[in-house]
Design an enzyme around this catalytic site. Sequence first.
Site, PDB file in Angstrom:
ATOM      1  CG  ASP A 125       2.344  -1.481 -21.729  1.00  7.87           C
ATOM      2  OD1 ASP A 125       1.283  -0.962 -22.100  1.00  7.87           O
ATOM      3  OD2 ASP A 125       2.939  -2.363 -22.371  1.00  7.87           O
ATOM      4  CG  ASP A 185      -4.013  -0.586 -26.139  1.00  9.00           C
ATOM      5  OD1 ASP A 185      -4.399  -0.166 -27.232  1.00  9.00           O
ATOM      6  OD2 ASP A 185      -3.853  -1.783 -25.898  1.00  9.00           O
TER       7      ASP A 185
HETATM    8  N1  GLY Z   1      -2.687  -2.935 -23.782  1.00  6.00           N
HETATM    9  C1  GLY Z   1      -2.796  -4.180 -24.423  1.00  6.00           C
HETATM   10  C2  GLY Z   1      -4.151  -4.746 -24.486  1.00  6.00           C
HETATM   11  O1  GLY Z   1      -5.146  -4.114 -24.228  1.00  6.00           O
HETATM   12  O2  GLY Z   1      -4.236  -5.891 -24.840  1.00  6.00           O
END
Ligand code: GLY
Length: 410
Positions: A125, A185
């Site tokens: 992330d 993501d």
């Molecule tokens: N990256 C996590 C979400 O979109 O919830």
Amino acid sequence: MKLYLGLISTVLLFSSCGNKVTSDYNIVSDNFDFSANQLKYAFTEIDSAKMNLTERQIENKVFAPRNIQPDGSLRLVASKDWCSGFFPGELWYMYEYTGDDFWKEKAIEFTAPVEQEKTNGGTHDMGFKVYCSFGNGYRLTGDSTYRDIMLESASTLITRYKENVGCIRSWDHNKDKWQCPVIIDNMMNLELLFWASKESGDSIYRNIAVNHALTTMKNHFRDDYSSYHVVDYDTVTGDVLHKHTHQGYAHESAWSRGQAWGLYGYTMCYRETGREEFLNQAKEIAGYIFNNPSLPEDLVPYWDYNAPAIPDEPRDVSAATVTACALYELSMYDKENAIVHKANADKILENLTKNYRAQLNSDRGFLLLHSVGSGNSNSEVDVPIIYADYYFLEALLKKEKLEKEGTAIL
Ligand code: GLY
């Protein structure tokens, strides 16, 4: 790609406080005015929430708003949370729009705690955390300490790259279930890597980003260009082991925010590489979203395109704001469908402003209501969530830049 032309609507101009149609209404200034007041209120909510922290939360140094909890309280998170960069990012967008040093100082204050993430290699992330906070800060100030933090963050992120797979590993949790999980993501974190190659002159970041995008294009998408959420790889052979969901309705469903991450990700990859296959991928994802019979008239999707009780399912405003950001930029590249993409993005912003905006001096200082974090685990369902707000402000800035300067690139 067939775009649903019926979705092009006449742009309705409306005042924020009623139904009055007015020709001088400016949706961008209206929302930034609203956000200026609401975010000042958010600071008081953050201060109040800090009066009630547990010892653990104090130890973890929680500081950034994430969502409203089921008991109605404001949830603050620490820098290690994937959402820690969005509130600082919003403050940078406020500074970008207003040029007011008040927002710059606030942005600097809320960006600082994210610095320790630059050495956190425990998750993918990094882009969400560091690019949204320090990235916007560096773009707007040129502060070289921010640049150094970002470069170190990019070096940390690529330690998660698995050569045999051709992807950056997303998560380390659920080791009993997945060997090398990669989620859609993750496409969003590639922007930090493209930036790092341009800034450092070292092509390693860019090469990894391109490989990741190509591998994801090959394995994450179905024939209709909807995307799986999680693809699990064999770390040694690189074979696909599982195609799953984690936050969507079902393994074979199309989780709405995942489709939006893919659309934004491939549009951005085209900007950074000029590779036609990335543009084509973005166009096809847009086609999937806007031809989808489950997409409501107001273009704010249900939390999953295959959620079982549609139309009695919560919407996910965050998927709509991410989609709007992507569409403004895609309209620059997909000339044939530029008008449609721009009209759809405008329509999303209009409907969010009219029907999904929070109450001023209420809703814990969030801008937008009705997002879903993880419908699958009944977590953060139908609540304000910080990334919906961040991408809302980004979309507004992109709209203004596109209309004034002909580019949606901030
Ligand atoms: N990256 C996590 C979400 O979109 O919830």
